[in-house]
Design a protein around this motif. Structure first.
Motif: not given
Length: 201
Positions: A27-29, A36-37, A47-50, A57-58
């Motif tokens: 789930g998202y929460e 994720l990483t 992750l933030y850059a891409a 991302l979600f």
């Protein structure tokens, strides 16, 4: 002239697929940035850059789900020759996916936002709107069935759309709870009896 800057050291499509699976399962929460990483094989700055932030991302992961595993509903409603066949295929094809041992159980769009806080209300609304669109698509296919003569005139397609979207989402929850494919299929077939009664002679 050589391209400046260091190229990305990861496959973006594969990383997104892995993020989708984490969100689908937890789930998202429940999906932490570390979850994720780790799954994506990248660090937080990458992750933030891409992909931008977690919510961005979600949303991209949900879009990928809709094009891949989540496409079964759209395919059934679009390709089957009658309204009954379309709804039957929608239920049975999704049950097969919901219970596939190689995938997280159930439907990502139904389950990924089951818990939320005021901080992620926009995520909840995003998923709610996706489910509304599915219900509307079901209603449109049923209405087409009335127009084309395979459902009886006067059939309450709005009520049936609400019913079958509820069945579809309920099957997802039951699959996550470990209910077997056979049991889910029996439940779906019982629901189809209602639509069978609306079929034109």
């Amino acid at each position: 002239m050589a391209e400046r800057g260091r190229p990305r050291a990861f496959d973006r499509d594969l990383a997104l697929r892995r993020a989708m699976e984490v969100f689908w399962e937890r789930g998202y929460e429940g999906a932490s940035m570390n979850d994720l990483t780790t799954a994506m094989g990248i660090n937080s700055p990458s992750l933030y850059a891409a992909f931008g932030d977690k919510e961005t991302l979600f949303r991209e992961a949900v879009e990928l789900y809709g094009r891949a595993e989540g496409s079964r509903t759209a395919r059934a409603l679009r390709e089957e020759p009658t309204a009954y066949a379309a709804i039957a295929a929608m239920l049975h094809d999704n049950i097969a996916m919901y219970t596939d041992p190689g995938l997280p159980q159930g439907c990502m769009v139904v389950l990924a936002g089951a818990t939320y806080t005021t901080r992620n209300a926009s995520v909840r609304e995003f998923l709610t709107e996706a489910r509304r669109r599915t219900a509307a698509d079901i209603g449109a296919r049923l209405a087409r069935g009335v127009i084309e003569g395979d459902l009886k005139p006067g059939t309450d397609t709005t009520a049936l759309a609400a019913f079958f979207s509820t069945v579809l989402y309920g099957l997802s929850v039951q699959a996550r709870d470990g209910v077997s494919r056979a049991e889910l299929t029996a439940a779906a077939d019982s629901a189809l009896d209602i639509l069978d009664a609306a079929r034109a002679a």
